[in-house]
Write an enzyme that holds these catalytic residues in place. Structure first.
Site, PDB file in Angstrom:
ATOM      1  N   CYS A 159      -3.713   5.145   0.984  1.00  0.00           N
ATOM      2  CA  CYS A 159      -2.842   4.264   1.763  1.00  0.00           C
ATOM      3  C   CYS A 159      -2.395   4.869   3.091  1.00  0.00           C
ATOM      4  CB  CYS A 159      -1.609   3.906   0.935  1.00  0.00           C
ATOM      5  SG  CYS A 159      -2.013   3.279  -0.693  1.00  0.00           S
ATOM      6  N   HIS A 291       6.983   2.571   3.878  1.00  0.00           N
ATOM      7  CA  HIS A 291       5.811   2.252   3.055  1.00  0.00           C
ATOM      8  C   HIS A 291       6.164   1.054   2.174  1.00  0.00           C
ATOM      9  CE1 HIS A 291       1.993   2.893   1.217  1.00  0.00           C
ATOM     10  NE2 HIS A 291       2.454   3.359   0.076  1.00  0.00           N
ATOM     11  N   HIS A 325       0.116  -5.316   0.856  1.00  0.00           N
ATOM     12  CA  HIS A 325      -0.322  -3.926   0.939  1.00  0.00           C
ATOM     13  C   HIS A 325      -1.813  -3.932   1.268  1.00  0.00           C
ATOM     14  CE1 HIS A 325      -0.920   0.208   0.500  1.00  0.00           C
ATOM     15  NE2 HIS A 325      -0.271   0.452  -0.625  1.00  0.00           N
TER      16      HIS A 325
END
Length: 357
Positions: A159, A291, A325
């Site tokens: 990520c 995040h 995401h």
């Protein structure tokens, strides 16, 4: 060392097919999470995702190129073209770098190839299958399409991929290794195999993404791409370019601990490294785009990390609540979201928020 400016941004996301549409949705708190259409989700424990809707590759590529590229690269190519057009930069090809972040590569191509192999028992496949699957497809396409012959490579660090790509491009410009860079990330993970794998992790929400709320139930997967054009600040000003923002510091660390459980200490160390690299004090930071995945583990850990670095934390929000995401592309979409703060004097909200944890 040279100061580094961002002079172009391009975005293709669930919130729109260009950067202005992306910003309009963020400003309005309008999410792009809806039932997934690319895959039959009736066999899954979740049905929602943040898909890029209405994207027609033939509007961005000639027919031959469109057929040769995986969806993830198509999204990246469109975002890069927008960013370069906005920047107005005509860079020197051999002094221009392309650094992209991608976590899983050409999953649409890979999944379809395996379906043909195991379901249809095919023995012959498209000869361009491997180039379409490779994670560095976007960097390769952008460099070839625009004739850039400087460094062109892809960072694949889960990520953090796009954030690392932008940071490394920033360091290259600052040090003089390159005079311009296209940097960002891309991802298109909506395939049955990929969704099944995420289902097995038990981290995907059955409804929507609610970062930092007490009743959060997990992340929502998204797809998309975002690209930035970086160049020396002095050069940008000299040519009269519109400077969207200045990049001043970057830091990265490794938790070196659990395979999937994040570490508050590792995240805090990365933030401190970025502050040190930019010569900044914590109190100079005006906003953090977190995040903020909406998983039980991440949000607690990230909150601890932020509070350990900032005695009085600045405003914090998670735009994943709107664009999902996007895995390897996440850092790039979120960098583009941060640019809205400078362009419109507005911070993007965390939507779907209910009760504070």
């Amino acid at each position: 060392m040279r100061r580094v400016a961002i002079t172009g941004a391009g975005v293709v996301s669930a919130l729109g097919l260009d950067c202005p549409s992306f910003w309009d949705a963020l400003a309005a708190g309008r999410g792009g999470i809806a039932p997934i259409t690319a895959v039959d989700c009736s066999v899954l424990r979740f049905a929602n995702g943040a898909e890029v809707r209405g994207f027609d590759p033939f509007l961005y590529f000639d027919p031959k190129a469109a057929m040769q590229l995986d969806r993830s690269v198509q999204l990246a190519g469109a975002a890069a073209a927008e960013a370069l057009a906005q920047s107005g930069l005509a860079p020197q090809p051999d002094r221009t770098a392309v650094v992209t972040g991608c976590c899983v590569g050409g999953k649409c191509t890979e999944d379809e190839t395996y379906r043909q192999l195991y379901e249809e028992r095919k023995t012959r496949f498209d000869p361009l299958t491997i180039p379409r699957i490779m994670a560095n497809g976007a960097a390769s396409w952008i460099s070839m399409r625009h004739g850039f012959t400087g460094p062109a490579y892809t960072v694949s660090t889960a990520c953090a991929s796009a954030a690392h790509a932008i940071g490394q491009a920033f360091w290259m410009i600052r040090s003089g290794m390159a005079d311009a860079a296209v940097a960002g990330g891309n991802e298109a993970p909506f395939t049955l195999g990929m969704l099944r794998a995420w289902e097995a992790m038990r981290v995907v929400s059955p409804e929507t993404c609610r970062p930092f709320t007490a009743d959060r139930k997990g992340l929502i997967l998204g797809e998309g791409a975002a690209m930035l054009v970086l160049e020396p600040l002095e050069a940008a000003r000299a040519r009269g370019a519109r400077v969207l923002a200045e990049l001043v510091g970057f830091g990265m660390t490794s938790d070196a601990s659990h395979l999937t459980m994040p570490s508050a200490e590792g995240a805090a160390a990365a933030m401190r490294a970025a502050l040190a690299d930019g010569g900044l004090a914590p109190e100079q930071i005006g906003y953090i785009n977190a995040h903020g995945t909406g998983t039980p583990a991440n949000d607690v850990t990230e909150t601890k990390a932020i509070r350990s670095v900032f005695s009085v934390p600045p405003p914090v929000s998670s735009t994943k609540s709107m664009h999902g995401h996007t895995l390897g592309a996440a850092g790039a979409l979120e960098a583009a979201a941060v640019l809205m703060a400078f362009d419109r004097d507005l911070l993007a909200p965390t939507v779907n928020f209910t009760v504070a944890d």
